[in-house]
Design a protein around this motif. Structure first.
Motif, mmCIF file in Angstrom:
data_model
loop_
_atom_site.group_PDB
_atom_site.id
_atom_site.type_symbol
_atom_site.label_atom_id
_atom_site.label_comp_id
_atom_site.label_asym_id
_atom_site.label_seq_id
_atom_site.Cartn_x
_atom_site.Cartn_y
_atom_site.Cartn_z
ATOM 1 N N UNK A 109 -9.682 -1.697 -11.311
ATOM 2 C CA UNK A 109 -9.411 -3.148 -11.364
ATOM 3 C C UNK A 109 -7.918 -3.427 -11.508
ATOM 4 N N UNK A 110 -7.213 -2.589 -12.300
ATOM 5 C CA UNK A 110 -5.762 -2.726 -12.423
ATOM 6 C C UNK A 110 -5.102 -2.488 -11.071
ATOM 7 N N UNK A 111 -5.543 -1.444 -10.382
ATOM 8 C CA UNK A 111 -4.974 -1.105 -9.075
ATOM 9 C C UNK A 111 -5.200 -2.238 -8.080
ATOM 10 N N UNK A 112 -6.399 -2.795 -8.080
ATOM 11 C CA UNK A 112 -6.727 -3.880 -7.148
ATOM 12 C C UNK A 112 -5.904 -5.130 -7.468
ATOM 13 N N UNK A 113 -5.722 -5.414 -8.742
ATOM 14 C CA UNK A 113 -4.917 -6.572 -9.135
ATOM 15 C C UNK A 113 -3.474 -6.407 -8.637
ATOM 16 N N UNK A 114 -2.937 -5.212 -8.785
ATOM 17 C CA UNK A 114 -1.574 -4.939 -8.300
ATOM 18 C C UNK A 114 -1.519 -5.012 -6.775
ATOM 19 N N UNK A 115 -2.553 -4.502 -6.100
ATOM 20 C CA UNK A 115 -2.606 -4.552 -4.633
ATOM 21 C C UNK A 115 -2.611 -6.004 -4.145
ATOM 22 N N UNK A 116 -3.412 -6.839 -4.789
ATOM 23 C CA UNK A 116 -3.480 -8.245 -4.373
ATOM 24 C C UNK A 116 -2.125 -8.927 -4.555
ATOM 25 N N UNK A 117 -1.472 -8.594 -5.653
ATOM 26 C CA UNK A 117 -0.132 -9.129 -5.883
ATOM 27 C C UNK A 117 0.819 -8.656 -4.787
ATOM 28 N N UNK A 118 0.785 -7.359 -4.498
ATOM 29 C CA UNK A 118 1.701 -6.766 -3.523
ATOM 30 C C UNK A 118 1.523 -7.376 -2.137
ATOM 31 N N UNK A 119 0.281 -7.533 -1.708
ATOM 32 C CA UNK A 119 0.061 -8.036 -0.340
ATOM 33 C C UNK A 119 0.399 -9.519 -0.212
ATOM 34 N N UNK A 120 0.573 -10.216 -1.338
ATOM 35 C CA UNK A 120 0.986 -11.624 -1.264
ATOM 36 C C UNK A 120 2.500 -11.750 -1.080
ATOM 37 N N UNK A 121 3.204 -10.632 -1.264
ATOM 38 C CA UNK A 121 4.663 -10.652 -1.167
ATOM 39 C C UNK A 121 5.132 -10.383 0.252
ATOM 40 N N UNK A 122 6.297 -10.820 0.552
ATOM 41 C CA UNK A 122 6.948 -10.531 1.822
ATOM 42 C C UNK A 122 7.427 -9.078 1.790
ATOM 43 N N UNK A 123 7.335 -8.391 2.907
ATOM 44 C CA UNK A 123 7.852 -7.021 2.981
ATOM 45 C C UNK A 123 6.750 -5.992 3.092
#
Length: 190
Positions: free
Chosen positions: A163-177
């Motif tokens: 769940x921590x990994x998925x939360x970080x992934x969702x954050x990451x994919x919302x970013x530019x780059x």
């Protein structure tokens, strides 16, 4: 948190390529604009970028010979040109290798480049590839960004949850780059 722009014709191709979109979003965009919906995620992304840049539809034609799957597959049967993983092939390999058989990506690649060899050779290759897969960290293909991210997250964060990994992934994919894991992504857990 930065909001990812909605995929639309208002996006520039440069902005579009800086964000992560699910394959289903790419397919829906293609379908809605009369573009081909076939292909891998990188192919769809390239097709959409061209469309956003020029307004034109680029058609890619894959030249694929007729897939002549043999009526009966035996260990002595030759692997056909333009091999396609099918239920018939899966049944053969499960019968020969056991119920643990799956079409792992390195084996699929081996089958596609070894037309003319026998299915006996394929069975031996499957066993070699399976052993190699267990003993080494095989690269994950480019289109599987989520899998790569999760693997890299856990390599850097033993003890964290999926769940921590998925939360970080969702954050990451919302970013530019790019969508590769970075330690700074852990800020999403705060």
């Amino acid at each position: 948190m930065v909001s990812r722009p909605r995929l639309s014709t208002a996006l520039s191709p440069e902005i579009f390529q800086q964000y992560y979109y699910l394959k289903q979003e790419l397919v829906a965009f293609c379908r809605g604009h009369g573009l081909s919906t076939t292909g891998s995620k990188p192919e769809l992304t390239a097709r959409i970028a061209v469309y956003l840049r020029t307004g034109e539809s680029v058609t890619t034609v894959k030249k694929r010979g007729k897939n002549a799957t043999p009526l009966i597959i035996t260990p002595a049967t030759e692997i056909e040109t333009n091999f396609v993983c099918s239920e018939k092939h899966r049944a053969f390999f499960k019968e020969q290798i056991g119920n643990q058989f799956t079409f792992i990506v390195p084996f699929q690649k081996w089958l596609k480049v070894n037309a003319g060899k026998t299915y006996r050779d394929a069975i031996a290759a499957y066993h070699r590839i399976s052993v190699q897969k267990r003993s080494t960290k095989l690269p994950i293909d480019r289109q599987f960004e989520y899998n790569t991210y999760i693997r890299d997250f856990f390599a850097d964060n033993q003890g964290k949850s999926l769940l921590d990994a998925i939360k970080c992934w969702r954050y990451k994919k919302s970013l530019r780059g790019h969508n590769r894991y970075e330690r700074s992504d852990l800020s999403a857990l705060n």
